[in-house]
Design a protein around this motif. Structure first.
Motif, mmCIF file in Angstrom:
data_model
loop_
_atom_site.group_PDB
_atom_site.id
_atom_site.type_symbol
_atom_site.label_atom_id
_atom_site.label_comp_id
_atom_site.label_asym_id
_atom_site.label_seq_id
_atom_site.Cartn_x
_atom_site.Cartn_y
_atom_site.Cartn_z
ATOM 1 N N VAL A 164 41.984 28.281 60.401
ATOM 2 C CA VAL A 164 41.652 27.494 59.202
ATOM 3 C C VAL A 164 40.262 28.262 58.589
ATOM 4 O O VAL A 164 39.404 28.116 59.157
ATOM 5 N N LEU A 165 40.431 28.706 57.437
ATOM 6 C CA LEU A 165 39.595 29.672 56.743
ATOM 7 C C LEU A 165 39.289 29.050 55.516
ATOM 8 O O LEU A 165 39.982 28.815 54.581
ATOM 9 N N SER A 166 38.046 28.665 55.167
ATOM 10 C CA SER A 166 37.471 27.761 54.307
ATOM 11 C C SER A 166 37.363 28.683 52.976
ATOM 12 O O SER A 166 37.208 30.155 53.316
ATOM 13 N N ARG A 167 37.103 28.094 51.850
ATOM 14 C CA ARG A 167 36.797 28.758 50.606
ATOM 15 C C ARG A 167 35.469 29.704 50.862
ATOM 16 O O ARG A 167 35.408 30.687 50.250
ATOM 17 N N GLU A 168 34.653 29.230 51.514
ATOM 18 C CA GLU A 168 33.411 30.007 51.717
ATOM 19 C C GLU A 168 33.499 31.439 52.456
ATOM 20 O O GLU A 168 32.791 32.378 52.415
ATOM 21 N N ASP A 169 34.385 30.989 53.509
ATOM 22 C CA ASP A 169 34.474 32.012 54.427
ATOM 23 C C ASP A 169 35.132 33.184 53.595
ATOM 24 O O ASP A 169 34.785 34.346 53.890
ATOM 25 N N LEU A 170 35.947 32.891 52.812
ATOM 26 C CA LEU A 170 36.809 34.026 51.897
ATOM 27 C C LEU A 170 36.069 34.608 51.071
ATOM 28 O O LEU A 170 35.942 35.941 51.031
ATOM 29 N N ARG A 171 35.019 33.737 50.454
ATOM 30 C CA ARG A 171 34.159 34.646 49.336
ATOM 31 C C ARG A 171 33.394 35.336 49.808
ATOM 32 O O ARG A 171 33.304 36.450 49.180
ATOM 33 N N ARG A 172 32.669 35.169 51.228
ATOM 34 C CA ARG A 172 31.946 36.160 51.679
ATOM 35 C C ARG A 172 32.701 37.379 52.476
ATOM 36 O O ARG A 172 32.300 38.442 52.126
ATOM 37 N N ALA A 173 33.792 37.109 52.967
ATOM 38 C CA ALA A 173 34.558 38.212 53.448
ATOM 39 C C ALA A 173 35.393 39.063 52.589
ATOM 40 O O ALA A 173 35.701 40.380 52.942
ATOM 41 N N ALA A 174 35.471 38.483 51.300
ATOM 42 C CA ALA A 174 36.204 39.646 50.506
ATOM 43 C C ALA A 174 35.308 40.485 49.643
ATOM 44 O O ALA A 174 35.671 41.323 48.884
ATOM 45 N N ALA A 175 34.015 40.568 49.839
ATOM 46 C CA ALA A 175 33.065 41.246 49.119
ATOM 47 C C ALA A 175 33.470 42.713 49.270
ATOM 48 O O ALA A 175 33.217 43.556 48.351
ATOM 49 N N GLY A 176 33.911 43.017 50.390
ATOM 50 C CA GLY A 176 33.981 44.614 50.834
ATOM 51 C C GLY A 176 35.075 45.318 50.015
ATOM 52 O O GLY A 176 35.030 46.142 48.880
ATOM 53 N N ASP A 177 36.321 44.686 49.974
ATOM 54 C CA ASP A 177 37.928 45.025 49.355
ATOM 55 C C ASP A 177 37.845 44.412 47.960
ATOM 56 O O ASP A 177 38.818 44.936 47.323
ATOM 57 N N GLY A 178 37.159 43.078 47.786
ATOM 58 C CA GLY A 178 37.466 42.411 46.736
ATOM 59 C C GLY A 178 38.777 41.774 46.353
ATOM 60 O O GLY A 178 38.903 41.028 45.468
ATOM 61 N N ASN A 179 39.607 41.809 47.797
ATOM 62 C CA ASN A 179 41.070 41.055 47.518
ATOM 63 C C ASN A 179 41.315 40.158 48.681
ATOM 64 O O ASN A 179 40.623 40.389 49.990
ATOM 65 N N LEU A 180 42.217 39.405 48.815
ATOM 66 C CA LEU A 180 42.447 38.675 50.040
ATOM 67 C C LEU A 180 42.781 39.304 51.169
ATOM 68 O O LEU A 180 42.172 38.829 52.529
ATOM 69 N N GLY A 186 58.721 52.380 54.110
ATOM 70 C CA GLY A 186 59.919 51.631 54.154
ATOM 71 C C GLY A 186 60.070 50.231 53.876
ATOM 72 O O GLY A 186 61.165 49.597 53.739
ATOM 73 N N THR A 187 58.722 49.384 53.800
ATOM 74 C CA THR A 187 58.610 48.200 53.615
ATOM 75 C C THR A 187 58.337 47.804 52.337
ATOM 76 O O THR A 187 57.599 48.419 51.473
ATOM 77 N N ASN A 188 58.578 46.627 51.566
ATOM 78 C CA ASN A 188 58.256 46.006 50.554
ATOM 79 C C ASN A 188 57.533 44.544 50.706
ATOM 80 O O ASN A 188 58.096 43.558 50.298
ATOM 81 N N PRO A 189 56.391 44.585 51.360
ATOM 82 C CA PRO A 189 56.039 43.261 51.724
ATOM 83 C C PRO A 189 55.155 42.558 50.488
ATOM 84 O O PRO A 189 55.311 43.073 49.563
ATOM 85 N N VAL A 190 54.629 41.392 50.974
ATOM 86 C CA VAL A 190 53.879 40.621 50.023
ATOM 87 C C VAL A 190 52.576 41.377 49.763
ATOM 88 O O VAL A 190 52.023 41.923 50.457
ATOM 89 N N ASP A 191 52.296 41.360 48.306
ATOM 90 C CA ASP A 191 51.286 41.932 47.799
ATOM 91 C C ASP A 191 50.032 40.954 47.967
ATOM 92 O O ASP A 191 49.736 40.343 46.962
ATOM 93 N N PHE A 192 49.152 40.891 48.820
ATOM 94 C CA PHE A 192 48.097 39.979 48.991
ATOM 95 C C PHE A 192 47.137 39.986 47.770
ATOM 96 O O PHE A 192 46.545 39.123 47.188
ATOM 97 N N ALA A 193 46.903 41.318 47.374
ATOM 98 C CA ALA A 193 46.086 41.765 46.098
ATOM 99 C C ALA A 193 46.366 40.870 44.873
ATOM 100 O O ALA A 193 45.359 40.897 44.113
ATOM 101 N N SER A 194 47.575 40.280 44.679
ATOM 102 C CA SER A 194 48.066 39.579 43.644
ATOM 103 C C SER A 194 47.642 38.222 43.542
ATOM 104 O O SER A 194 48.069 37.609 42.499
ATOM 105 N N ILE A 195 46.910 37.584 44.689
ATOM 106 C CA ILE A 195 46.963 36.186 44.603
ATOM 107 C C ILE A 195 45.109 35.890 44.731
ATOM 108 O O ILE A 195 44.431 36.834 45.393
ATOM 109 N N PRO A 196 44.668 35.499 43.678
ATOM 110 C CA PRO A 196 43.022 35.493 43.467
ATOM 111 C C PRO A 196 42.434 34.761 44.415
ATOM 112 O O PRO A 196 42.746 33.571 44.730
ATOM 113 N N VAL A 197 41.276 35.312 44.843
ATOM 114 C CA VAL A 197 40.618 34.537 45.743
ATOM 115 C C VAL A 197 39.884 33.346 45.245
ATOM 116 O O VAL A 197 39.756 32.349 46.271
#
Length: 797
Positions: free
Chosen positions: A42-58, A120-131
Motif C-alpha cells: 500500500v503506497l500512500s499519497r505522500e509516498d508517491l509525491r516524493r517518489a515521483a520527483a525524478g521521473d515526474g510520472n507514476l 511488440g507490446t502495447n501495455p498500459v501507459d502509466f504516464a497518462s495517470i496524474p500522480v
C-alpha cells in the motif's frame, strides 16, 4: 494477516491507520493490510509525491518504491521513446493488470517494434495517470486471473483516486539534471522540468463529493552522447571527418509537454444507493531521438542538410478513461456495484528534421508516420454478500460477478511521402521511420464475456481460506478458465504463514493479432525490396505454418511468512514461482530465396526480402523472493521510520519453438526467438534490487534518505553476421535525499535530489558503445542522466 506494511512509507502513521481495509485481491470486507492471504503493498499519497520527483510520472514513482517494479528508460527506440513500458516481477509489461478505483484500465494503442523492453507490446501507459489524483495505490504481488481476468499474471496494480470532500492544493515544482559527464569532460545542466498541479474538493449533499484537478508539465530533453568517432563504413570525406569529436547523437530523455485533467465523485441517492463517476484525461506531446545521418552518407542530400541531420520522432498522445456506476444494497443480503467503463487512447506518430532521400530535393522534412487508436468499453456487475455456513463462527463472504467488454484496435496510414519510393538513388521512405502503408492499415475488434465466483471464510480462528473461479470467452480466440486457492494460517497473533496457487492467462492483444507493417526500399541492383511484419493468422502467415495467436497460460505458486513482533515493526518474506506457457514474442526477421519466390508466386508480393510475426514462441519460468520490513521508533524529538524492501527474480527460457515445417522447407530452420529477445526476457533487467530508506518527521520538518542498490544486468546485441557482443553492467548504489519545511499552516517547501551521488552505469565497451556515441546503455537500471535536483512548493487549504 501480518504481511508487509507500506513499502518505503515516508509519512508517519498510527497503528490504527495501518489497519486500512484493502479492496485489491480480496472481496471480504474485514481483510485489512495485516490479514490478507497474499502480499499487497500500500503506497500512500505522500509516498508517491516524493517518489515521483525524478521521473515526474507514476511509473517512475512505482519503480522508486517497489523493488520488483522495473521502468527502464528508452532512447532512440521509436515508439518506445514516447510510451515507456514497465515490468512487475521481471515479466512482460502486458502481464500486469492495472485498475483505477477497481475498474480495468485500457492499454496504449501504439505498438512498440523498436523498444528494448516490451518489444511488440502495447501495455498500459502509466504516464497518462496524474500522480496528484491518487489517494493511494494497492499493489497485489500475486497472480489474480481468477478474480480479475486477463493480464493479471504478475499481479494487479489498483490506483485509488482522491475522494476528499473539501479543501484543495496548489503545487509547483522546478527541477533539472546537473551532472559531471565524464565521457566528454563536460558539466551538463539539462532536462529542466516545470510542473504545476491543482486540485479542489466539494461536498455534494449530505454524503456526496466531487474532487477534481489538473496538472501541466514541461520537461526538456537530455543528451548523454559521447564524442563521435565516425563509424568505419562511412566514407572518409572532409565533410564526414568534420563530424568527428562532436556530439552528433542524442541518447537521453525525450522532450515532453503534457496537460492532465481528472475528477472523482460520488452522490448519495435514495435508500442505500450511491451513484459514482470518475475520469482521467491526458494530452501529451513528446519528441524523441533517432540516429545521426552523416553529411556524405547515402541517406543524406547535401542540398537539404549540408552538415548531416539527426531525425526526431514525435508523438501526440491523447488518453481518456471515463467510468460511471451505481452501487448499494439489494434486498436484505446483497450488495451490488454496476458500472460502465470507457477507455480510449489515440496516438499520432510523426517525424521531423528528416527526409525521404529517394524523393530528392522535393522531399518534405516532416512526416506523418501513422495513427494508432484503441478503445475499450466494459459493462460489469459485482454482487457480494455474507453467507452463514454450518460450522463457521463468522460468516463467509461470497462474491459473484459478470463482465461484458468490447475492444477495438485500428491503425491509419502515414502520408504518402513517408513510405514512397522515389526516382532518386538512395534509401526510400522517411529516414528513421517509414510510415504505415495503406495496405497495412487495420481495424479489428472483439467481444469478451466473463463470469466469476469468489468465496472467502475464516475456517477456524487461525485459518482463513479463499477460493475463486472465473470463465472468460473471447470472440477471436475462444475461452479460458482460471482458478485460485489462497490461505493464511496464524501460528500466533504475531506470526502467520500465507500462500496461494492459481492459474492465470493473458489474451493476445488486438494489436498483436492484427498489426501489419511494411518497410519498402531498394535492394541489390535497384530492385524494390520489402520487409513485412505479418498479421498473425493471416493468409501468408498460415502458408508459412504460423498459427493464429493463442492465450498465454500461467501457473502461479507462492508461499510466505509475515511477522509483526511489535506494533511498530513488521517483516515479510514471500517466495514465488510463475510458469508461463506460449508466451507471445515478436519473431526474428526470417528470409530465404525460397521464401521470396513463394511470396511472389503464390501471393503476388514480389520483392519481399524478409518477414517477422507475433508468435507463441517460448515458455518461461520465473522464480523469486520478496523481502519487506519496517520499523518505527521515536528519535530526536520526532518519529523515525526505517523501511527495507528487497526483490530477487530470475527468468529461464524453456521449450523455445523452432521454425515450422513449412518454414524449414523454405530453408529457414532457426529458432523463432533471437539473441536479443532472449536476453530481454532473461537478463536485461536486474535480478536483484534493494531499497533502504529512513524518514524522520518532527515539528515543522520532514527528512528523507533513500538508498537503492540496482543489481547487475547483462545486455547482448545482435549486429548481424554472427557478431553478438555482450556486456555485464555492474551493480550500482543510488542515494536520494529530500528535506521538507512547513513554515506556516498549509505551506510546504521542499528541496531534494535524486541520485545525488551522480552515479552512472558501467561504461559500455567499444563493441557496444557505437563508436563513442552511446557511452552508457539506455536500459541501465540506474539510468544514464546523472543527478537530478528539484524544489517544490505546496499550499494546502
Amino acid at each position: 494477516m501480518l504481511m508487509l506494511l507500506p513499502a518505503l512509507t515516508a509519512q508517519a502513521q498510527t497503528p490504527s491507520q495501518l489497519e486500512q481495509v484493502l479492496v485489491t485481491g480480496t472481496r471480504a470486507k474485514d481483510r485489512s493490510l495485516l490479514n490478507t492471504p497474499v502480499p499487497v503493498d500500500v503506497l500512500s499519497r505522500e509516498d508517491l509525491r516524493r517518489a515521483a520527483a525524478g521521473d515526474g510520472n507514476l511509473a517512475g514513482a512505482l519503480q522508486t518504491l517497489l523493488p520488483s517494479f522495473n521502468f527502464p528508460r528508452q532512447s532512440n527506440s521509436g515508439g518506445g521513446d514516447h510510451v515507456r513500458a514497465a515490468q512487475l516481477r521481471g515479466l512482460s509489461p502486458d502481464q500486469v493488470l492495472v485498475l483505477v478505483n477497481g475498474k480495468r484500465r485500457h492499454n496504449s494503442a501504439i505498438v512498440n517494434l523498436e523498444s528494448k523492453t516490451g518489444k511488440g507490446t502495447n501495455p498500459v501507459d502509466f504516464a497518462s495517470i496524474p500522480v496528484s489524483a491518487i489517494q493511494r495505490i494497492e499493489v497485489l504481488r500475486d497472480g489474480a486471473g481468477a478474480q480479475y481476468g486477463s493480464d493479471a499474471i504478475a499481479g494487479v496494480i489498483n490506483i485509488i483516486l482522491d475522494e476528499a470532500r473539501s479543501g484543495g492544493e496548489l503545487e509547483g515544482t522546478l527541477g533539472a539534471h546537473h551532472t559531471d559527464f565524464k565521457p566528454t569532460g563536460q558539466r551538463l545542466t539539462d532536462g529542466r522540468s516545470r510542473e504545476l498541479r491543482a486540485k479542489l474538493g466539494h461536498r455534494l449533499g449530505d454524503a456526496g463529493f466531487l474532487r477534481w484537478g489538473a496538472e501541466a508539465a514541461q520537461r526538456d530533453g537530455t543528451n548523454r552522447a559521447g564524442a563521435d568517432q565516425l563509424p568505419p563504413w562511412e566514407v572518409q570525406t572532409p565533410a564526414n571527418l568534420a563530424t568527428v569529436g562532436r556530439r552528433n547523437y542524442a541518447p537521453g530523455e525525450p522532450e515532453t509537454d503534457s496537460l492532465q485533467l481528472w475528477f472523482n465523485s460520488g452522490l448519495r441517492l435514495a435508500g442505500d444507493a450511491e451513484a459514482y463517476a470518475f475520469a482521467t484525461y491526458q494530452r501529451r506531446k513528446s519528441v524523441g531521438a533517432a540516429y545521426f545521418r552523416y553529411p556524405d552518407s547515402a541517406a543524406n542530400l547535401r542540398s537539404v542538410y549540408p552538415e548531416g541531420f539527426r531525425p526526431q520522432t514525435s508523438g501526440d498522445n491523447r488518453d481518456l478513461q471515463l467510468v460511471a456506476g451505481l452501487r448499494g444494497a439489494w434486498g436484505a443480503d446483497w450488495n451490488y456495484d454496476a458500472s460502465l467503463n470507457l477507455g480510449r487512447n489515440e496516438f499520432d506518430y510523426g517525424l521531423r528534421r528528416s527526409l525521404n532521400t529517394s524523393l530528392g530535393a522535393a522531399s518534405p522534412t516532416r512526416f506523418d508516420l501513422g495513427d494508432f487508436g484503441s478503445r475499450q468499453l466494459t459493462a460489469s456487475l459485482d454482487l457480494t454478500r455474507e453467507l452463514a455456513l454450518p460450522g463457521l463462527e463468522k460468516p463467509a463472504t461470497l462474491a459473484l460477478g459478470a463482465e461484458a467488454r468490447h475492444e477495438r484496435f485500428e491503425t491509419g496510414a502515414g502520408d504518402p511521402a513517408s513510405y514512397a519510393v522515389g526516382p532518386v538513388e538512395g534509401p526510400a521512405g522517411a529516414q528513421a521511420g517509414p510510415g504505415l502503408q495503406p495496405g497495412d492499415a487495420v481495424r479489428r475488434s472483439r467481444r469478451v464475456a466473463g463470469l466469476y465466483a469468489d468465496l472467502g471464510a475464516d475456517l477456524t480462528p487461525a485459518l482463513f481460506a479463499n477460493a475463486a473461479l472465473r470463465w472468460d470467452h473471447y470472440s477471436d480466440f475462444g475461452s479460458a478458465g482460471t482458478a485460485k486457492l489462497s490461505g493464511r494460517y496464524a501460528f500466533t497473533p504475531t506470526l502467520a504463514l500465507r500462500g496461494a496457487l492459481s492459474s492465470n492467462f493473458r489474451a493476445p492483444s488486438l494489436a498483436q493479432s492484427g498489426f501489419s507493417f511494411t518497410v519498402t526500399d531498394r535492394g541489390e541492383g535497384g530492385v524494390l525490396s520489402q520487409v513485412k511484419t505479418l498479421p498473425a493468422g493471416g493468409a501468408v502467415a498460415r502458408a508459412l505454418g504460423v498459427p493464429a495467436l493463442k492465450a498465454e497460460k500461467a501457473g502461479n505458486a507462492s508461499l510466505g511468512l509475515a511477522w509483526r513482533p511489535t506494533a511498530a515493526a513488521s517483516l515479510s518474506l514471500d517466495a514465488y514461482s510463475i510458469r508461463v506457457k506460449d508466451r507471445i514474442t515478436l519473431s526474428e526477421r526470417l528470409s530465404s530465396d525460397a521464401l521470396r519466390a513463394l511470396l511472389a508466386g503464390s501471393f503476388g508480393q514480389p520483392g519481399v526480402d524478409g518477414v517477422n510475426f507475433f508468435t507463441n514462441a517460448v515458455d518461461t519460468r520465473t522464480q523469486g523472493l520478496d523481502l519487506v520490513g519496517q520499523w518505527l521508533q521515536p528519535a530526536f524529538g520526532g518519529e523515525l521510520r526505517w523501511s527495507l524492501a528487497s526483490a530477487y527474480s530470475r527468468t529461464r527460457l524453456q521449450n523455445i519453438r523452432a521454425s515450422s515445417p513449412e518454414l524449414a522447407a523454405l530453408g529457414i530452420a532457426r529458432p523463432l526467438v533471437g539473441t536479443e529477445e532472449r536476453n530481454t526476457l532473461t537478463d536485461a533487467a536486474p535480478r536483484q534490487r534493494h531499497l533502504l530508506s529512513a524518514s524522520w518527521s518532527g515539528g515543522d520538518w520532514q527528512l528523507l534518505a533513500r538508498a537503492t542498490r540496482h543489481g547487475k544486468a547483462r545486455r547482448v546485441f545482435d549486429f548481424g553476421g554472427g557478431f553478438t557482443p555482450g556486456q555485464t553492467y555492474a551493480a550500482r548504489w543510488q542515494l536520494d535525499l529530500e528535506a521538507e519545511w512547513k513554515p506556516a499552516p498549509g505551506l510546504s517547501l521542499v528541496l531534494g535530489g535524486v541520485n545525488v551521488g551522480d552515479r552512472y552505469p558501467s561504461r559500455s565497451e567499444a563493441d557496444i558503445g557505437y563508436f563513442g556515441n552511446f557511452p552508457y546503455d539506455v536500459l541501465s537500471p540506474i539510468g544514464f542522466n546523472g543527478a537530478y535536483y528539484y524544489a517544490r512548493a505546496r499550499y494546502s487549504f
